[in-house]
Enzyme design. Structure first.
Site, PDB file in Angstrom:
ATOM      1  N   HIS A 186       0.850  -1.204   0.000  1.00 45.51           N
ATOM      2  CA  HIS A 186       0.000   0.000   0.000  1.00 45.51           C
ATOM      3  C   HIS A 186       0.884   1.252   0.000  1.00 45.51           C
ATOM      4  O   HIS A 186       0.680   2.163  -0.806  1.00 45.51           O
ATOM      5  CB  HIS A 186      -0.933  -0.010   1.215  1.00 45.51           C
ATOM      6  CG  HIS A 186      -1.573   1.310   1.513  1.00 45.51           C
ATOM      7  ND1 HIS A 186      -2.571   1.848   0.735  1.00 45.51           N
ATOM      8  CD2 HIS A 186      -1.350   2.217   2.497  1.00 45.51           C
ATOM      9  CE1 HIS A 186      -2.933   3.022   1.232  1.00 45.51           C
ATOM     10  NE2 HIS A 186      -2.201   3.275   2.304  1.00 45.51           N
TER      11      HIS A 186
ATOM     12  N   ASP B  63       6.419  21.926 -26.290  1.00 43.73           N
ATOM     13  CA  ASP B  63       6.389  20.560 -25.745  1.00 43.73           C
ATOM     14  C   ASP B  63       7.421  20.506 -24.634  1.00 43.73           C
ATOM     15  O   ASP B  63       8.025  21.527 -24.286  1.00 43.73           O
ATOM     16  CB  ASP B  63       6.710  19.526 -26.845  1.00 43.73           C
ATOM     17  CG  ASP B  63       6.162  18.145 -26.498  1.00 43.73           C
ATOM     18  OD1 ASP B  63       6.405  17.679 -25.362  1.00 43.73           O
ATOM     19  OD2 ASP B  63       5.475  17.537 -27.335  1.00 43.73           O
TER      20      ASP B  63
ATOM     21  N   TRP C 271       6.978   0.076   4.039  1.00 46.78           N
ATOM     22  CA  TRP C 271       7.471   0.813   2.862  1.00 46.78           C
ATOM     23  C   TRP C 271       8.827   1.416   3.155  1.00 46.78           C
ATOM     24  O   TRP C 271       9.548   1.797   2.241  1.00 46.78           O
ATOM     25  CB  TRP C 271       6.467   1.872   2.416  1.00 46.78           C
ATOM     26  CG  TRP C 271       6.610   3.202   3.090  1.00 46.78           C
ATOM     27  CD1 TRP C 271       6.023   3.576   4.265  1.00 46.78           C
ATOM     28  CD2 TRP C 271       7.370   4.329   2.644  1.00 46.78           C
ATOM     29  NE1 TRP C 271       6.385   4.864   4.581  1.00 46.78           N
ATOM     30  CE2 TRP C 271       7.212   5.356   3.607  1.00 46.78           C
ATOM     31  CE3 TRP C 271       8.176   4.594   1.534  1.00 46.78           C
ATOM     32  CZ2 TRP C 271       7.824   6.592   3.497  1.00 46.78           C
ATOM     33  CZ3 TRP C 271       8.791   5.839   1.440  1.00 46.78           C
ATOM     34  CH2 TRP C 271       8.611   6.821   2.406  1.00 46.78           C
TER      35      TRP C 271
ATOM     36  N   SER D 164      13.206   6.284 -13.900  1.00 51.04           N
ATOM     37  CA  SER D 164      12.081   7.005 -14.485  1.00 51.04           C
ATOM     38  C   SER D 164      11.934   8.390 -13.849  1.00 51.04           C
ATOM     39  O   SER D 164      11.778   9.400 -14.544  1.00 51.04           O
ATOM     40  CB  SER D 164      10.814   6.179 -14.286  1.00 51.04           C
ATOM     41  OG  SER D 164       9.684   6.974 -14.448  1.00 51.04           O
ATOM     42  N   SER D 165      12.010   8.451 -12.511  1.00 57.56           N
ATOM     43  CA  SER D 165      11.837   9.737 -11.826  1.00 57.56           C
ATOM     44  C   SER D 165      12.946  10.708 -12.165  1.00 57.56           C
ATOM     45  O   SER D 165      12.699  11.900 -12.368  1.00 57.56           O
ATOM     46  CB  SER D 165      11.839   9.531 -10.313  1.00 57.56           C
ATOM     47  OG  SER D 165      10.684   8.886  -9.910  1.00 57.56           O
TER      48      SER D 165
ATOM     49  N   HIS E 260      13.169  12.017   3.599  1.00 60.68           N
ATOM     50  CA  HIS E 260      12.535  13.267   3.975  1.00 60.68           C
ATOM     51  C   HIS E 260      12.327  14.211   2.807  1.00 60.68           C
ATOM     52  O   HIS E 260      11.217  14.698   2.615  1.00 60.68           O
ATOM     53  CB  HIS E 260      13.178  13.943   5.185  1.00 60.68           C
ATOM     54  CG  HIS E 260      12.181  14.895   5.756  1.00 60.68           C
ATOM     55  ND1 HIS E 260      11.144  14.482   6.552  1.00 60.68           N
ATOM     56  CD2 HIS E 260      11.958  16.196   5.507  1.00 60.68           C
ATOM     57  CE1 HIS E 260      10.350  15.510   6.798  1.00 60.68           C
ATOM     58  NE2 HIS E 260      10.819  16.562   6.189  1.00 60.68           N
TER      59      HIS E 260
ATOM     60  N   GLU F 122      11.860  13.286  -0.040  1.00 62.00           N
ATOM     61  CA  GLU F 122      10.796  12.606  -0.780  1.00 62.00           C
ATOM     62  C   GLU F 122       9.405  13.097  -0.347  1.00 62.00           C
ATOM     63  O   GLU F 122       8.525  13.281  -1.177  1.00 62.00           O
ATOM     64  CB  GLU F 122      10.909  11.091  -0.570  1.00 62.00           C
ATOM     65  CG  GLU F 122       9.708  10.272  -1.028  1.00 62.00           C
ATOM     66  CD  GLU F 122       9.538  10.222  -2.534  1.00 62.00           C
ATOM     67  OE1 GLU F 122      10.508  10.538  -3.244  1.00 62.00           O
ATOM     68  OE2 GLU F 122       8.435   9.872  -2.990  1.00 62.00           O
TER      69      GLU F 122
ATOM     70  N   TYR G 259       8.608  15.978   0.659  1.00 63.69           N
ATOM     71  CA  TYR G 259       8.358  17.300   0.055  1.00 63.69           C
ATOM     72  C   TYR G 259       8.163  17.179  -1.443  1.00 63.69           C
ATOM     73  O   TYR G 259       7.449  17.981  -2.039  1.00 63.69           O
ATOM     74  CB  TYR G 259       9.482  18.274   0.425  1.00 63.69           C
ATOM     75  CG  TYR G 259       9.444  18.582   1.897  1.00 63.69           C
ATOM     76  CD1 TYR G 259       8.390  19.326   2.419  1.00 63.69           C
ATOM     77  CD2 TYR G 259      10.383  18.082   2.771  1.00 63.69           C
ATOM     78  CE1 TYR G 259       8.288  19.569   3.772  1.00 63.69           C
ATOM     79  CE2 TYR G 259      10.299  18.327   4.132  1.00 63.69           C
ATOM     80  CZ  TYR G 259       9.252  19.062   4.624  1.00 63.69           C
ATOM     81  OH  TYR G 259       9.160  19.290   5.967  1.00 63.69           O
TER      82      TYR G 259
ATOM     83  N   SER H  42      -1.735  27.158  -5.209  1.00 66.66           N
ATOM     84  CA  SER H  42      -1.430  28.582  -5.370  1.00 66.66           C
ATOM     85  C   SER H  42      -1.946  29.121  -6.702  1.00 66.66           C
ATOM     86  O   SER H  42      -1.997  30.340  -6.895  1.00 66.66           O
ATOM     87  CB  SER H  42       0.080  28.817  -5.283  1.00 66.66           C
ATOM     88  OG  SER H  42       0.569  28.332  -4.060  1.00 66.66           O
TER      89      SER H  42
ATOM     90  N   HIS I  33      14.907  13.210  12.256  1.00 67.27           N
ATOM     91  CA  HIS I  33      13.720  13.306  13.123  1.00 67.27           C
ATOM     92  C   HIS I  33      12.809  12.087  12.946  1.00 67.27           C
ATOM     93  O   HIS I  33      11.860  11.925  13.690  1.00 67.27           O
ATOM     94  CB  HIS I  33      12.960  14.629  12.926  1.00 67.27           C
ATOM     95  CG  HIS I  33      12.277  14.780  11.615  1.00 67.27           C
ATOM     96  ND1 HIS I  33      12.205  15.977  10.951  1.00 67.27           N
ATOM     97  CD2 HIS I  33      11.614  13.901  10.836  1.00 67.27           C
ATOM     98  CE1 HIS I  33      11.532  15.817   9.827  1.00 67.27           C
ATOM     99  NE2 HIS I  33      11.167  14.568   9.728  1.00 67.27           N
ATOM    100  N   HIS I  34      13.100  11.264  11.936  1.00 64.25           N
ATOM    101  CA  HIS I  34      12.388   9.978  11.819  1.00 64.25           C
ATOM    102  C   HIS I  34      13.026   8.931  12.720  1.00 64.25           C
ATOM    103  O   HIS I  34      12.571   7.793  12.767  1.00 64.25           O
ATOM    104  CB  HIS I  34      12.424   9.484  10.372  1.00 64.25           C
ATOM    105  CG  HIS I  34      11.754  10.410   9.409  1.00 64.25           C
ATOM    106  ND1 HIS I  34      10.422  10.293   9.089  1.00 64.25           N
ATOM    107  CD2 HIS I  34      12.215  11.475   8.718  1.00 64.25           C
ATOM    108  CE1 HIS I  34      10.105  11.251   8.221  1.00 64.25           C
ATOM    109  NE2 HIS I  34      11.157  11.980   7.984  1.00 64.25           N
TER     110      HIS I  34
ATOM    111  N   THR J 108       6.659  27.025   6.070  1.00 69.52           N
ATOM    112  CA  THR J 108       5.364  26.392   5.814  1.00 69.52           C
ATOM    113  C   THR J 108       4.244  27.297   6.301  1.00 69.52           C
ATOM    114  O   THR J 108       3.214  27.448   5.635  1.00 69.52           O
ATOM    115  CB  THR J 108       5.297  25.022   6.508  1.00 69.52           C
ATOM    116  OG1 THR J 108       6.490  24.302   6.219  1.00 69.52           O
ATOM    117  CG2 THR J 108       4.108  24.224   6.023  1.00 69.52           C
TER     118      THR J 108
ATOM    119  N   LYS K  24       3.501  30.053   3.881  1.00 68.74           N
ATOM    120  CA  LYS K  24       2.662  29.643   2.754  1.00 68.74           C
ATOM    121  C   LYS K  24       1.189  29.640   3.139  1.00 68.74           C
ATOM    122  O   LYS K  24       0.334  30.140   2.410  1.00 68.74           O
ATOM    123  CB  LYS K  24       3.076  28.259   2.250  1.00 68.74           C
ATOM    124  CG  LYS K  24       4.481  28.221   1.705  1.00 68.74           C
ATOM    125  CD  LYS K  24       4.744  27.011   0.853  1.00 68.74           C
ATOM    126  CE  LYS K  24       4.073  27.104  -0.485  1.00 68.74           C
ATOM    127  NZ  LYS K  24       4.661  28.095  -1.375  1.00 68.74           N
TER     128      LYS K  24
ATOM    129  N   ARG L  95       1.809   1.345  15.210  1.00 64.54           N
ATOM    130  CA  ARG L  95       1.417   1.157  13.814  1.00 64.54           C
ATOM    131  C   ARG L  95       1.855  -0.233  13.349  1.00 64.54           C
ATOM    132  O   ARG L  95       2.595  -0.922  14.035  1.00 64.54           O
ATOM    133  CB  ARG L  95       2.033   2.243  12.950  1.00 64.54           C
ATOM    134  CG  ARG L  95       3.547   2.225  12.924  1.00 64.54           C
ATOM    135  CD  ARG L  95       4.130   3.465  12.296  1.00 64.54           C
ATOM    136  NE  ARG L  95       3.986   3.456  10.856  1.00 64.54           N
ATOM    137  CZ  ARG L  95       4.833   4.091  10.032  1.00 64.54           C
ATOM    138  NH1 ARG L  95       5.859   4.776  10.521  1.00 64.54           N
ATOM    139  NH2 ARG L  95       4.659   4.050   8.732  1.00 64.54           N
TER     140      ARG L  95
END
Lengths: 374, 527
Positions: free
Chosen positions: B78, B107, B143, B171-172, B255, B257, B259, B270, B304-305, B330, B333, B452
């Site tokens: 998932h 293009d 994950w 690809s990315s 991290h 990732e 964002y 926006s 922080h993870h 943040t 924004k 979790r």
């Protein structure tokens, strides 16, 4: 919001979950029974209220716009699109709030990291899927396994009050003493957590992490493993019994004596039947999670023992696998985890159960010799 | 360079090729954008189905539907499918469709590479999904695939998982190079950097993040590959390796990732909020700087993870302070979005509904993020449902609502038809209620002590889990309505004007609806 959540919850609860008598609607973190956990609770509430206050202001302005500045109400759009003063203010004010928040957080963290000058040291080792507690200064240790029956897990009987949070041998500690935990793991990463203490530390193979607690009130405190550690991660409870000092001393004396009796079992003469009986218990506690109670395993990760070459042919190979484990596989080295009596019993059991019927047995003395020969 | 294309090409307008080869060989940014969007929605439904399995098992205490090993495969797949298959490709799809049209380019800059970076994705996900049918099952280690659970103790299919991640990474990275090349080289004359729409700005910064961190992900899975198949011990303590090293490398990717998954949504919102407030975006320049600051800070907050892994006190303090600092840009924004709405002339069509819900609910996710940043408190929150609530609040009403808002906003431009507004608003309200019902109670569960990634739980967690499952089923089922709305809009409906939204600004609205197969062959004039 809280009231609404409660009300909505109560409605749903009444209609859907009347059978769950044990359940409750706890909304918030509970303060615990240690200084650390109370400090954490205080920090949690402070930051929560700061967030609520900021939320009220920001969402307040937003909802005011949503209701008052609608096109359908004939609102004419203004044209402003920047304001240096406002923009600087709303950069600086949050920054100041954060700095203020960091001060108590830093103090608490420094306190949590100060595990010097402890009264008692306990080594906590995570295994798949159980905990081992070694009382380093008193030289005894034991495993703490879940006792929740499979029948309760598979809904064949009603679940008891401490479903999934009960063990055979809880950790026992005295109140009002500084207890240092040395946390490590034998296989994968686990995490030892007792919410009421505010103690959570990852148990990592190859590392020894330190943390500590000082419990204010006697009682039984429950938690569980909080780092995904494989199949039975959800079935790895932590139970700690905090008792007054004299009760603790008596318990330690009993444990030391019982460890001595355990060592004597090695020199005792055993019959096949005795070993089989003991072996079945050892097997179900230590081996059945992977190899299954019927010995059929879960191939390919967990091979079957029933009819396997290792369990019915060469005895030395069997001893090697159980005592030393299999490197690069989930099979652990049980040589240090189990006593000689238990090793002998479980090997004997595996060679005679489920139709393996070799009729062979290995005695604790032979296991002792095997381990020391290496 | 596009300025020299003569008008002849436009007169004998050549449309798309016919049949399947149109899609296989296409180098057209609109076709590729559509394929990305369709692929991502298919993955969204697949990943969502797995979430339904998870919530069905957690509906009541006890094991009812799946065994723990399959449950772990579901949580892992998932997460992987939603992150790499649903959210990231959806934003690449939006970038493909919109960036050339927003900057006045004909293009993407590298059209053949664009084709390849899309077609790698189905290959990667075919490999990843096939692991479900392999002996030993699919990846079951979460994950975040922490070693050594994913190396020494991983299922045999782990090597296929690693290969799939490598292909997704290729690809990315190619997609990101394409975005950067397009934005830096193909802007119409007069489209200076500080005139670019914010969606273009956020994607430019996202693309740099992708190029910086996807190789790190490739590195960490390669180290796993070596540990599993070639006898190295990067992460195996018994061989002198370091399991914590895995987490440092993973989160150095992980991290930024997160964002990568939210910045393009910031950009889209926006665009949408000013359009439906009929008022220019407040603080354009500060928005750009805030996104830049968030992107830079994202490189220095990874640990922080890992507050509970036992990093030294100085490390804990540094990562706590750095993480809290992210709240400042943040916050800027969010304040800017609110100031844009303030004294506007607001109307609430589906894109605006999703965008406003985005701001409110993303902010709630930001608040729980701030709470998680307080390191001592994180010792209680870490690896509980509080974290699950937090990241679903930033990803579902954040990234996913941002994508829905974008889809409704630009569907008239893509299809030439208006979508069914009543159905779209139904889709919004059902999603909004379902999502909050599913994820808000998870805060309570986490604070009450539910970890979790468990298939079964103690009895005191039963009530809120049931509420959460009901919300999840509601949210999941509602997404089929979105499929219906989009199909209906593609097949027909009220003709859309070139600029269907009164307050919308930008070059894409100067083009007819639907946008012709080739646009801006002659670059537009920017005042």
């Amino acid at each position: 919001m809280r009231v609404h959540a409660k009300r909505a919850g109560a409605l749903l609860g009444a209609s859907l979950v009347s059978s769950q008598a044990m359940a409750d609607w706890t909304l918030n973190m509970a303060p615990g029974v240690t200084g650390t956990s109370n400090e954490i609770y205080g920090l949690h509430m402070t930051i929560l209220w700061i967030c609520v206050a900021i939320g009220i202001v920001v969402f307040g302005v937003m909802f005011w716009s949503i209701f008052a500045h609608r096109k359908s109400k004939g609102s004419k759009p203004a044209h402003f699109h920047e304001n240096t003063v406002v923009e600087i203010l709303w950069t600086i004010i949050p920054f100041v709030i954060l700095v203020l928040m960091c001060i108590p957080a830093t103090a608490t963290l420094m306190d949590m990291y100060d595990s010097e000058e402890s009264d008692i040291d306990i080594k906590v080792t995570g295994y798949q899927w159980k905990w081992k507690y070694d009382y380093i200064n008193e030289e005894f240790g034991y495993f703490s396994n879940t006792t929740t029956p499979q029948d309760e897990i598979y809904n064949r009987v009603e679940k008891n009050e401490h479903y999934l949070r009960e063990v055979d041998n809880p950790m026992v500690v005295p109140v009002d003493k500084k207890i240092r935990f040395l946390v490590t793991a034998n296989d994968v990463i686990h995490s030892w957590w007792v919410p009421a203490f505010g103690v959570k530390k990852d148990a990592i193979p190859g590392f020894i992490n330190e943390t500590w607690t000082r419990i204010d009130e006697p009682g039984i405190y429950r938690g569980q493993c909080t780092e995904l550690c494989g199949r039975l991660h959800g079935f790895m409870p932590v139970v700690v019994k905090a008792v007054p000092q004299d009760e603790y001393d008596a318990w330690v004396a009993e444990q030391v004596a019982s460890a001595e009796r355990e060592r004597e079992l090695t020199s005792k003469d055993w019959t096949l039947a005795e070993l089989m009986e003991r072996g079945e218990g050892v097997y179900n506690t230590n081996c059945a999670a992977c190899h299954q109670a019927n010995g059929e395993g879960m191939p390919p990760t967990f091979p079957a023992l029933k009819g396997s070459r290792i369990a019915i042919e060469d005895m030395n190979a069997h001893l090697d696998v159980v005592v030393n484990g299999v490197s690069g596989s989930p099979m652990q080295a049980f040589g240090e985890q189990l006593s000689e009596a238990d090793l002998a019993a479980v090997i004997t059991y595996e060679r005679n159960a489920w139709g393996n019927d070799t009729g062979e047995m290995v005695t604790p003395k032979e296991v002792f010799d095997y381990k020391n020969k290496e | 360079m596009s300025a020299v294309i003569d008008t002849h090409a436009q007169d004998h307008h050549h449309g798309p090729a016919k049949g399947f080869t149109r899609w296989l060989y296409t180098t057209n940014h609109k076709d590729i954008g559509s394929m990305y969007l369709i692929f991502s929605f298919a993955m969204f439904l697949l990943g969502g189905t797995m979430a339904m399995v998870i919530r069905a098992e957690l509906f009541q205490p006890g094991l009812q539907i799946v065994e723990p090993e399959f449950f772990n495969q579901m949580t892992t797949m998932h997460g992987l499918i939603m992150v790499f298959g649903a959210v990231m490709p959806a934003f690449v799809g939006l970038a493909n469709w919109m960036i050339p049209m927003m900057i006045g380019a004909p293009d993407m800059a590298l059209p053949r590479m664009n084709n390849w970076s899309f077609w790698l994705l189905p290959a990667a996900f075919l490999i990843l999904i096939s692991t479900l049918f392999m002996p030993g099952g699919a990846p079951n280690f979460g994950w975040t695939f922490y070693a050594p659970l994913s190396t020494t103790y991983g299922p045999p299919s782990t090597t296929f998982f690693i290969f799939a991640v490598h292909i997704m990474g290729v690809s990315s990275i190619m997609g990101a190079i394409n975005v950067i090349a397009t934005i830096l080289n193909l802007r119409a004359p007069g489209m200076t950097l500080m005139k670019m729409p914010l969606f273009v700005w956020t994607w430019l910064i996202t693309a740099f993040l992708l190029i910086a961190v996807m190789p790190v992900l490739a590195g960490v899975v390669t180290m796993m590959l070596m540990d599993i198949n070639f006898g190295t011990s990067f992460f195996n303590a018994a061989g002198g390796g370091d399991p914590v090293l895995f987490q440092h490398v993973f989160w150095f990717f992980g991290h930024p990732e997160v964002y990568i998954m939210i910045l393009p949504a910031f950009g889209a919102v926006s665009e949408i909020i000013p359009a439906f407030s009929r008022k220019p975006l407040f603080g354009y320049a500060s928005m750009v700087y805030a996104v830049g600051a968030i992107a830079l800070l994202s490189f220095v907050v990874w640990a922080h993870h890992m507050f509970t892994v036992g990093i030294p006190l100085a490390g804990e303090l540094f990562f706590m302070y750095a993480t809290m600092l992210i709240a400042v840009p943040t916050g800027v924004k969010v304040f800017n979005w609110v100031a844009t709405m303030f004294r506007g002339a607001l109307s609430f069509e589906a894109p605006m509904l999703f965008a406003v819900a985005f701001v409110i609910l993303f902010t709630i996710g930001g608040f729980s993020g701030l709470m998680l940043a307080v390191a001592p408190a994180d010792f209680q929150y870490h690896d509980t449902y509080f974290v699950v609530a937090h990241f679903h609040y930033v990803l579902v009403p954040g990234a996913i609502f941002g994508i829905f808002a974008s889809a409704y906003y630009w569907l008239p431009k893509w299809t030439g038809h208006m979508y069914d507004e009543t159905l779209a608003q139904t889709h919004f309200w059902l999603s909004f209620v379902g999502m909050n019902l599913a994820f808000f109670p998870m805060h309570f569960l986490g604070l009450a002590g539910m970890p979790r990634r468990i298939p079964d739980y103690a009895l005191q967690f039963a009530d809120f889990n049931m509420v959460s499952s009901i919300g999840a089923f509601m949210f999941g089922a509602t997404q089929l309505l979105f499929l219906f709305i989009v199909v209906k809009c593609v097949r027909g409906g009220e003709k859309a004007a070139a600029k269907p939204w009164e307050g919308a600004e930008g070059l894409e609205w100067t083009l007819p609806s639907p946008a012709p197969y080739h646009t801006f062959a002659t670059p537009p004039e920017i005042k």
